[in-house]
Design a protein around this motif. Structure first.
Motif, PDB file in Angstrom:
ATOM      1  N   LEU A   1     -15.747 -16.474 -12.770  1.00 23.26           N
ATOM      2  CA  LEU A   1     -16.153 -15.137 -13.858  1.00 23.26           C
ATOM      3  C   LEU A   1     -15.115 -14.851 -14.695  1.00 23.26           C
ATOM      4  CD1 LEU A   1     -18.044 -13.208 -10.857  1.00 23.26           C
ATOM      5  CD2 LEU A   1     -19.296 -14.089 -12.730  1.00 23.26           C
ATOM      6  N   ASP A   2     -13.932 -15.574 -14.515  1.00 24.78           N
ATOM      7  CA  ASP A   2     -12.976 -15.029 -15.433  1.00 24.78           C
ATOM      8  C   ASP A   2     -12.250 -13.818 -14.915  1.00 24.78           C
ATOM      9  OD1 ASP A   2     -12.592 -17.431 -16.993  1.00 24.78           O
ATOM     10  OD2 ASP A   2     -13.863 -16.835 -18.496  1.00 24.78           O
TER      11      ASP A   2
ATOM     12  N   ALA B   1     -23.053 -20.379 -14.781  1.00 25.18           N
ATOM     13  CA  ALA B   1     -23.426 -20.990 -15.963  1.00 25.18           C
ATOM     14  C   ALA B   1     -24.953 -20.718 -15.889  1.00 25.18           C
ATOM     15  CB  ALA B   1     -23.565 -22.631 -15.673  1.00 25.18           C
TER      16      ALA B   1
ATOM     17  N   VAL C   1     -29.379 -13.547 -21.199  1.00 25.92           N
ATOM     18  CA  VAL C   1     -29.003 -12.642 -22.094  1.00 25.92           C
ATOM     19  C   VAL C   1     -30.104 -12.805 -23.158  1.00 25.92           C
ATOM     20  CG1 VAL C   1     -27.643 -12.184 -24.242  1.00 25.92           C
ATOM     21  CG2 VAL C   1     -26.725 -12.940 -21.757  1.00 25.92           C
TER      22      VAL C   1
ATOM     23  N   LEU D   1     -24.448 -15.572 -25.767  1.00 23.98           N
ATOM     24  CA  LEU D   1     -23.739 -14.886 -24.898  1.00 23.98           C
ATOM     25  C   LEU D   1     -22.200 -14.187 -25.283  1.00 23.98           C
ATOM     26  CD1 LEU D   1     -22.125 -15.063 -22.003  1.00 23.98           C
ATOM     27  CD2 LEU D   1     -21.428 -17.391 -22.412  1.00 23.98           C
TER      28      LEU D   1
ATOM     29  N   THR E   1     -18.066 -18.784 -31.961  1.00 24.87           N
ATOM     30  CA  THR E   1     -19.103 -19.801 -31.558  1.00 24.87           C
ATOM     31  C   THR E   1     -18.816 -21.024 -32.367  1.00 24.87           C
ATOM     32  OG1 THR E   1     -21.164 -18.387 -31.350  1.00 24.87           O
ATOM     33  CG2 THR E   1     -21.507 -20.675 -31.873  1.00 24.87           C
TER      34      THR E   1
ATOM     35  N   GLU F   1     -15.688 -21.836 -32.950  1.00 23.78           N
ATOM     36  CA  GLU F   1     -14.322 -22.009 -32.336  1.00 23.78           C
ATOM     37  C   GLU F   1     -15.174 -22.670 -30.999  1.00 23.78           C
ATOM     38  OE1 GLU F   1     -11.365 -21.456 -33.221  1.00 23.78           O
ATOM     39  OE2 GLU F   1     -10.732 -22.394 -31.465  1.00 23.78           O
TER      40      GLU F   1
ATOM     41  N   SER G   1     -22.170 -26.147 -17.899  1.00 33.89           N
ATOM     42  CA  SER G   1     -21.041 -25.306 -17.066  1.00 33.89           C
ATOM     43  C   SER G   1     -19.818 -25.340 -17.740  1.00 33.89           C
ATOM     44  CB  SER G   1     -20.845 -25.785 -15.685  1.00 33.89           C
ATOM     45  OG  SER G   1     -21.821 -25.852 -14.882  1.00 33.89           O
TER      46      SER G   1
ATOM     47  N   PHE H   1     -20.216 -23.151 -21.234  1.00 35.77           N
ATOM     48  CA  PHE H   1     -20.331 -21.969 -21.171  1.00 35.77           C
ATOM     49  C   PHE H   1     -19.032 -21.503 -20.604  1.00 35.77           C
ATOM     50  CE2 PHE H   1     -25.125 -22.320 -20.107  1.00 35.77           C
ATOM     51  CZ  PHE H   1     -25.457 -22.707 -21.612  1.00 35.77           C
ATOM     52  N   GLY H   2     -18.230 -22.100 -19.765  1.00 43.27           N
ATOM     53  CA  GLY H   2     -16.832 -21.659 -19.411  1.00 43.27           C
ATOM     54  C   GLY H   2     -16.101 -21.659 -20.641  1.00 43.27           C
TER      55      GLY H   2
ATOM     56  N   HIS I   1     -17.339 -18.448 -22.624  1.00 41.85           N
ATOM     57  CA  HIS I   1     -17.031 -17.131 -21.841  1.00 41.85           C
ATOM     58  C   HIS I   1     -15.497 -16.891 -21.860  1.00 41.85           C
ATOM     59  CE1 HIS I   1     -16.463 -14.465 -18.254  1.00 41.85           C
ATOM     60  NE2 HIS I   1     -17.381 -13.831 -18.953  1.00 41.85           N
ATOM     61  N   HIS I   2     -14.878 -17.785 -21.797  1.00 45.36           N
ATOM     62  CA  HIS I   2     -13.214 -17.555 -21.905  1.00 45.36           C
ATOM     63  C   HIS I   2     -12.900 -16.931 -23.203  1.00 45.36           C
ATOM     64  CE1 HIS I   2      -9.871 -18.357 -19.306  1.00 45.36           C
ATOM     65  NE2 HIS I   2      -9.526 -18.722 -20.217  1.00 45.36           N
TER      66      HIS I   2
ATOM     67  N   ILE J   1     -14.250 -13.415 -23.611  1.00 46.73           N
ATOM     68  CA  ILE J   1     -13.197 -12.497 -22.907  1.00 46.73           C
ATOM     69  C   ILE J   1     -11.970 -12.207 -23.433  1.00 46.73           C
ATOM     70  CG2 ILE J   1     -12.237 -12.148 -20.576  1.00 46.73           C
ATOM     71  CD1 ILE J   1     -15.368 -11.696 -20.671  1.00 46.73           C
TER      72      ILE J   1
ATOM     73  N   ARG K   1     -10.599  -8.646 -24.362  1.00 51.21           N
ATOM     74  CA  ARG K   1      -9.538  -8.143 -23.650  1.00 51.21           C
ATOM     75  C   ARG K   1      -8.297  -7.601 -25.049  1.00 51.21           C
ATOM     76  NH1 ARG K   1      -9.527 -11.705 -18.377  1.00 51.21           N
ATOM     77  NH2 ARG K   1     -11.313 -10.651 -17.451  1.00 51.21           N
TER      78      ARG K   1
ATOM     79  N   SER L   1     -18.185  -7.916 -14.501  1.00 51.07           N
ATOM     80  CA  SER L   1     -17.030  -8.828 -14.700  1.00 51.07           C
ATOM     81  C   SER L   1     -17.312  -9.922 -15.732  1.00 51.07           C
ATOM     82  CB  SER L   1     -16.775  -9.651 -13.351  1.00 51.07           C
ATOM     83  OG  SER L   1     -17.804 -10.210 -12.835  1.00 51.07           O
ATOM     84  N   TYR L   2     -18.657 -10.472 -15.695  1.00 55.24           N
ATOM     85  CA  TYR L   2     -19.153 -11.530 -16.775  1.00 55.24           C
ATOM     86  C   TYR L   2     -19.216 -11.051 -17.915  1.00 55.24           C
ATOM     87  CZ  TYR L   2     -21.076 -16.058 -18.216  1.00 55.24           C
ATOM     88  OH  TYR L   2     -21.196 -17.194 -18.862  1.00 55.24           O
ATOM     89  N   PHE L   3     -20.035 -10.134 -18.273  1.00 50.37           N
ATOM     90  CA  PHE L   3     -20.050  -9.439 -19.606  1.00 50.37           C
ATOM     91  C   PHE L   3     -19.200  -8.374 -20.036  1.00 50.37           C
ATOM     92  CE2 PHE L   3     -24.702 -10.956 -18.165  1.00 50.37           C
ATOM     93  CZ  PHE L   3     -24.476 -12.249 -19.057  1.00 50.37           C
TER      94      PHE L   3
ATOM     95  N   LEU M   1     -14.408  -7.287 -17.100  1.00 48.70           N
ATOM     96  CA  LEU M   1     -13.326  -6.539 -16.248  1.00 48.70           C
ATOM     97  C   LEU M   1     -12.816  -7.506 -15.076  1.00 48.70           C
ATOM     98  CD1 LEU M   1     -15.294  -3.033 -15.849  1.00 48.70           C
ATOM     99  CD2 LEU M   1     -13.414  -3.645 -17.553  1.00 48.70           C
TER     100      LEU M   1
END
Ligand SMILES: [Zn+2]
Lengths: 265, 196
Positions: free
Chosen positions: A20-21, A53, A59, B37, B52, B54, B75, B78-79, B82-83, B86, B90, B150-152, B155
């Motif tokens: 989940l990072d 995933a 969303v 996302l 996107t 990027e 996976s 999306f990893g 998400h990275h 996030i 941050r 955490s995911y969206f 945190l």
């Protein structure tokens, strides 16, 4: 810091947070280091990741702007080739199409599969309309209707049932956004060959039926741009969409072979 | 048109050999989910567009580093997405807050829309998005909440513990249980194990 675990639950907790990072940055790095030598953690992370995933699908989907894809490929090209090859050094697609025996429009009416269509990539759509093309940058149009148009474009591109048709041929691209049973569609065109003086591009729609004549769906002069097309007939009532070069201002019937075209069924 | 859709991993292998067409198909298949996302996380359209791009640029550059033992392409993709999202979030939080929020962007994880099939179904092997939302909604509220924060929300576990005033260990356990339960809910709703 070191990653330590003495049981499956701890491994799963680390893996879940990692997927989940949600680890602190130093923990994140430590976990990456640790996974190199710990197959249990690698497996656990892969499993958690595949569940994570699924979260993006929860969303509310929003369509990215159509131009984004083209920008991406431009960026890729810019980074790969310091001196990109200009379009006009390629073979003129019109010349190539004309070499086909029998002529394009006549072959349409004999219901044969067209050689030019074979090279049109992935058309993913059923659609058809009689349309009026508007130039997005038409200065004559007042601001209010421009706003309405943008809102229309937004509705078309973000609707859930929107279908996207893509045509690609010899460096030319078109992307067509259609909402089934909707009276308007949105088309993004890029990379058409330069117009000779005194000529315009024209979009055509071919109704079904062997003897049906293509009808004009709009006339424009920019080789790249976005247009909102207004329908006056129901969706799915046409077989084919194509773009030709015509005398300035357009023709009642196509007088040249299409630059690019695609099946709408 | 050919009815057989090439697999993601097959397309990615093409991308790894420098085939733009492979990237183009993957883009058409996934750009909407990736963009949505990122938009959900960073809440700004322009930033989301840049990010996107990027993401797919990294796919282009890093395609040859992907191995099937890392799991499915989606996976991995999306990893990356998400990275990147996030990271942006941050970084932004480290500065004074700009006016960034777009009220028209959905904030709820459980906004369900009706009816029509969506392009994502191809990527999901025919599973409807509603099933995934359903599987998520069946989680106990506090498990769903930690996943969402955490995911969206971007945190970390410690930040969630602090915000909730609960022990870090509790948050860790809840996160693990949330994902494990989500997995079994998805399987119970008919998602194929090899999709997971
Ligand atoms: Zn381990």
């Amino acid at each position: 810091m070191d990653i330590e675990h003495s049981n499956h639950e701890q491994i799963a907790e680390l893996a879940a947070a990692y997927a989940l990072d949600a680890l602190e940055p130093d923990e994140m790095r430590a976990m990456e280091e640790h996974m190199r030598t710990c197959p249990s953690c690698r497996t656990a992370v892969a499993e958690m990741r595949s569940v994570v995933a699924m979260l993006p699908y929860t969303v509310e989907p929003v369509e990215p702007p159509p131009a984004l894809k083209q920008q991406l490929f431009e960026r890729i090209h810019a980074e790969a080739q310091p001196a990109p090859v200009p379009f006009h050094t390629e073979a003129d697609p019109r010349t190539e199409v004309r070499q086909r025996r029998g002529g394009f429009w006549s072959s349409l009416f004999t219901n044969s599969r067209l050689p030019v269509l074979a090279s049109v990539a992935s058309l993913v759509l059923a659609l058809g309309m009689g349309w009026v093309a508007w130039q997005q940058h038409n200065r004559a149009v007042e601001a209010e209707s421009q706003l309405a148009r943008l809102s229309e474009v937004h509705q078309i591109t973000t609707a859930y049932q929107t279908q996207v048709a893509q045509m690609r041929h010899k460096g030319m691209q078109a992307r067509l956004y259609v909402v089934p049973n909707h009276s308007e569609a949105y088309i993004v065109i890029a990379g058409l060959p330069e117009l000779p003086p005194g000529r315009s591009y024209q979009i055509w729609l071919k109704p079904p039926g062997e003897n049906a004549q293509p009808v004009s769906a709009g006339v424009f002069d920019e080789n790249t741009g976005k247009w909102l097309l207004e329908a006056n007939r129901p969706v799915n009532s046409y077989d084919w969409i194509g773009i030709t070069v015509e005398p300035e201002g357009g023709s009642p019937r196509p007088t040249s072979e299409p630059l690019m075209g695609g099946d709408l069924n | 048109m050919d009815g057989v859709q090439p697999e993601d991993e097959e397309l990615l292998a093409q991308v790894g050999r420098g085939d733009e067409n492979g990237l183009s198909v993957l883009y058409d298949r996934y750009a909407r989910v990736v963009y949505s996302l990122i938009l959900r996380v960073v809440q700004n359209r322009q930033v989301s567009e840049e990010l996107t791009q990027e993401v797919f640029l990294r796919v282009w550059q890093q395609a040859s580093t992907f191995h099937r033992d890392k799991g499915r392409f989606a996976s991995w993709l999306f990893g990356i997405a998400h990275h990147i999202a996030i990271d942006e979030l941050r970084r932004r939080k480290a500065r004074p807050q700009q006016v960034y929020d777009d009220p028209s962007i959905s904030r709820s994880m459980l906004d369900v829309t009706d009816g029509e099939p969506e392009p994502e179904e191809i990527a999901l092997g025919g599973i409807r998005r509603e099933y995934i939302i359903e599987a998520l909604s069946q989680l106990p509220e506090n498990q769903r909440e930690v996943l969402e924060l955490s995911y969206f929300g971007g945190l970390t576990q410690s930040q969630i513990a602090e915000r909730r005033g609960e022990p870090l260990g509790t948050i860790k356990t809840r996160t693990r249980l949330g994902l494990q339960r989500l997995r079994s809910n998805l399987l119970a709703l008919g998602l194929q194990a090899d999709t997971l």
